[in-house]
Design an enzyme around this catalytic site. Structure first.
Site, PDB file in Angstrom:
ATOM      1  N   HIS A 224      20.384  26.339 -12.203  1.00  0.00           N
ATOM      2  CA  HIS A 224      20.699  26.583 -12.914  1.00  0.00           C
ATOM      3  C   HIS A 224      20.130  28.757 -12.315  1.00  0.00           C
ATOM      4  O   HIS A 224      18.441  28.980 -12.889  1.00  0.00           O
ATOM      5  CB  HIS A 224      20.734  27.163 -14.524  1.00  0.00           C
ATOM      6  CG  HIS A 224      21.297  25.871 -14.976  1.00  0.00           C
ATOM      7  ND1 HIS A 224      22.496  25.838 -14.289  1.00  0.00           N
ATOM      8  CD2 HIS A 224      20.827  24.322 -15.679  1.00  0.00           C
ATOM      9  CE1 HIS A 224      23.218  24.228 -14.769  1.00  0.00           C
ATOM     10  NE2 HIS A 224      21.079  23.602 -15.472  1.00  0.00           N
TER      11      HIS A 224
ATOM     12  N   LYS B  49       0.464  -0.967  -0.552  1.00  0.00           N
ATOM     13  CA  LYS B  49       0.105  -0.396   0.370  1.00  0.00           C
ATOM     14  C   LYS B  49       0.897   1.167  -0.235  1.00  0.00           C
ATOM     15  O   LYS B  49       1.714   1.232   1.219  1.00  0.00           O
ATOM     16  CB  LYS B  49      -0.799   0.039   0.995  1.00  0.00           C
ATOM     17  CG  LYS B  49      -1.973   0.429   1.158  1.00  0.00           C
ATOM     18  CD  LYS B  49      -3.593   0.480   0.439  1.00  0.00           C
ATOM     19  CE  LYS B  49      -5.271   0.407   0.112  1.00  0.00           C
ATOM     20  NZ  LYS B  49      -5.298   0.434  -0.172  1.00  0.00           N
TER      21      LYS B  49
ATOM     22  N   GLN C 129      29.966  17.894  -9.281  1.00  0.00           N
ATOM     23  CA  GLN C 129      30.298  16.841  -8.800  1.00  0.00           C
ATOM     24  C   GLN C 129      31.709  17.330  -7.864  1.00  0.00           C
ATOM     25  O   GLN C 129      31.305  15.788  -6.989  1.00  0.00           O
ATOM     26  CB  GLN C 129      31.241  16.542 -10.335  1.00  0.00           C
ATOM     27  CG  GLN C 129      29.855  16.337 -11.057  1.00  0.00           C
ATOM     28  CD  GLN C 129      29.673  16.981 -12.263  1.00  0.00           C
ATOM     29  OE1 GLN C 129      29.752  18.881 -11.673  1.00  0.00           O
ATOM     30  NE2 GLN C 129      29.207  16.683 -13.035  1.00  0.00           N
TER      31      GLN C 129
ATOM     32  N   THR D  47      -4.091  -5.025   0.485  1.00  0.00           N
ATOM     33  CA  THR D  47      -3.027  -4.111   1.100  1.00  0.00           C
ATOM     34  C   THR D  47      -4.235  -3.214   2.103  1.00  0.00           C
ATOM     35  O   THR D  47      -3.125  -2.622   2.830  1.00  0.00           O
ATOM     36  CB  THR D  47      -3.285  -3.358  -0.390  1.00  0.00           C
ATOM     37  OG1 THR D  47      -4.791  -3.031  -1.348  1.00  0.00           O
ATOM     38  CG2 THR D  47      -2.285  -4.429  -1.267  1.00  0.00           C
TER      39      THR D  47
ATOM     40  N   ARG E 280      30.036  32.273  -9.393  1.00  0.00           N
ATOM     41  CA  ARG E 280      27.950  32.020  -9.810  1.00  0.00           C
ATOM     42  C   ARG E 280      27.840  31.466  -8.674  1.00  0.00           C
ATOM     43  O   ARG E 280      28.292  31.698  -8.046  1.00  0.00           O
ATOM     44  CB  ARG E 280      28.231  30.835 -10.911  1.00  0.00           C
ATOM     45  CG  ARG E 280      29.394  29.520 -10.803  1.00  0.00           C
ATOM     46  CD  ARG E 280      28.475  28.006 -11.291  1.00  0.00           C
ATOM     47  NE  ARG E 280      28.467  26.772 -10.840  1.00  0.00           N
ATOM     48  CZ  ARG E 280      28.476  26.245 -11.323  1.00  0.00           C
ATOM     49  NH1 ARG E 280      27.484  25.832 -12.331  1.00  0.00           N
ATOM     50  NH2 ARG E 280      28.911  24.880 -10.765  1.00  0.00           N
TER      51      ARG E 280
END
Length: 292
Positions: A242, A12, A214, A57, A171
């Site tokens: 971004h 469920k 990364q 369920t 940035r």
């Protein structure tokens, strides 16, 4: 050529559970989404439609609500362990259970005993797998939005005739963190561990001067493993939200990294795992979850 039934489970999904604890006039609200999935000797229902070994369920749903009444939910890891062990120990045909719990935050409105405001999109999560007498716990968080306005660069990447992205030494770096960490064992102070891991993730994101998302991902996972010996592996999914510097030159204005367009899609998606090379067996707790 033979055709056979492969791995399977059923349950469920997304049971919505809200509890209200009343301490006189002061109330505490907790809000959860709970999913249950069971595995075991279930070939008959698939192959012949015989449901003799299939707990409904609806029964799984009712068990979630009954357990929330019979004892305090407590930490979501403990609640998931109780549910998983119950299904495996009381249903003869069931030898495995996967319990997923998300907790949604509500905060009491200042000055009021029983009125609340949602705490944002962030969710605390756990996925508990019980197989026989063994259990594995994978906890984490989702939708943790973070941003830093400097301290991030991106340059030195390959360029070809389709490359238009300019290199940058300054940035905005923004992401919405999904993190999962696999615990070694179950005798853990879940609340303290979660709070410290979350703090480590945030501190590392803020402090690490980033040359790529990364690099930030690895630093965040590495910091958790160094700080928390109970954690065997960390998986992170970091969408790059971004922020593009707007060209204001048509209006006779200069933009020195002050005005940005926040683009919601498409976005870069950076995903990876950081783990101890001597970590104990993950069992199926890791394998049955989506990769990230």
């Amino acid at each position: 050529m033979a055709i056979v039934l492969g791995p399977n489970q059923y349950g469920k999904a997304e049971n919505r559970l809200v509890t209200v604890t009343r301490d006189g006039a002061v109330h505490t609200v907790r809000d959860f989404t709970v999913g249950t999935s069971l595995r075991g000797d279930l070939a008959d229902t698939h192959l012949t439609g015989d449901n003799a070994k299939v707990p409904a369920t609806d029964t799984q749903k009712n068990t979630v609500y009954a357990f929330a009444k019979e004892a305090p939910v407590g930490e979501i890891e403990d609640f998931a362990l109780r549910l998983g062990r119950h299904f495996v120990s009381t249903q003869e045909a069931i030898n495995g259970a996967l319990i997923l719990v998300d907790e949604h935050s509500w905060q009491r409105i200042e000055g009021h005993d029983h009125a609340f405001v949602a705490g944002g999109d962030e969710k605390r999560t756990t996925a508990v797998t019980v197989e026989g007498s063994r259990a594995w716990v994978v906890s984490g968080l989702r939708d943790l939005a973070v941003l830093k306005s400097t301290g991030s660069e991106f340059h030195g990447y390959p360029r070809d005739r389709y490359t238009t992205l300019p290199e940058t030494a300054d940035r905005v770096l923004a992401t919405t963190v999904t993190a999962r960490w696999r615990y070694q064992g179950t005798g853990i102070d879940w609340a303290a561990s979660f709070a410290e891991i979350r703090a480590v993730l945030l501190r590392t994101f803020a402090d690490k001067h980033s040359l790529s998302l990364q690099q930030t991902l690895y630093a965040m996972g590495e910091a958790v493993l160094k700080a928390r010996p109970e954690v065997a592996e960390v998986r992170l999914s970091l969408p790059n939200r971004h922020h593009f510097e707007v060209d204001l030159s048509p209006f006779g204005l200069e933009n020195h990294n002050e005005v940005f367009c926040a683009a919601d899609r498409p976005y870069g998606l950076i995903e990876g795992s950081v783990l101890r090379d001597d970590a104990e067996d993950a069992g199926s707790s890791w394998l049955t979850l989506p990769t990230f």
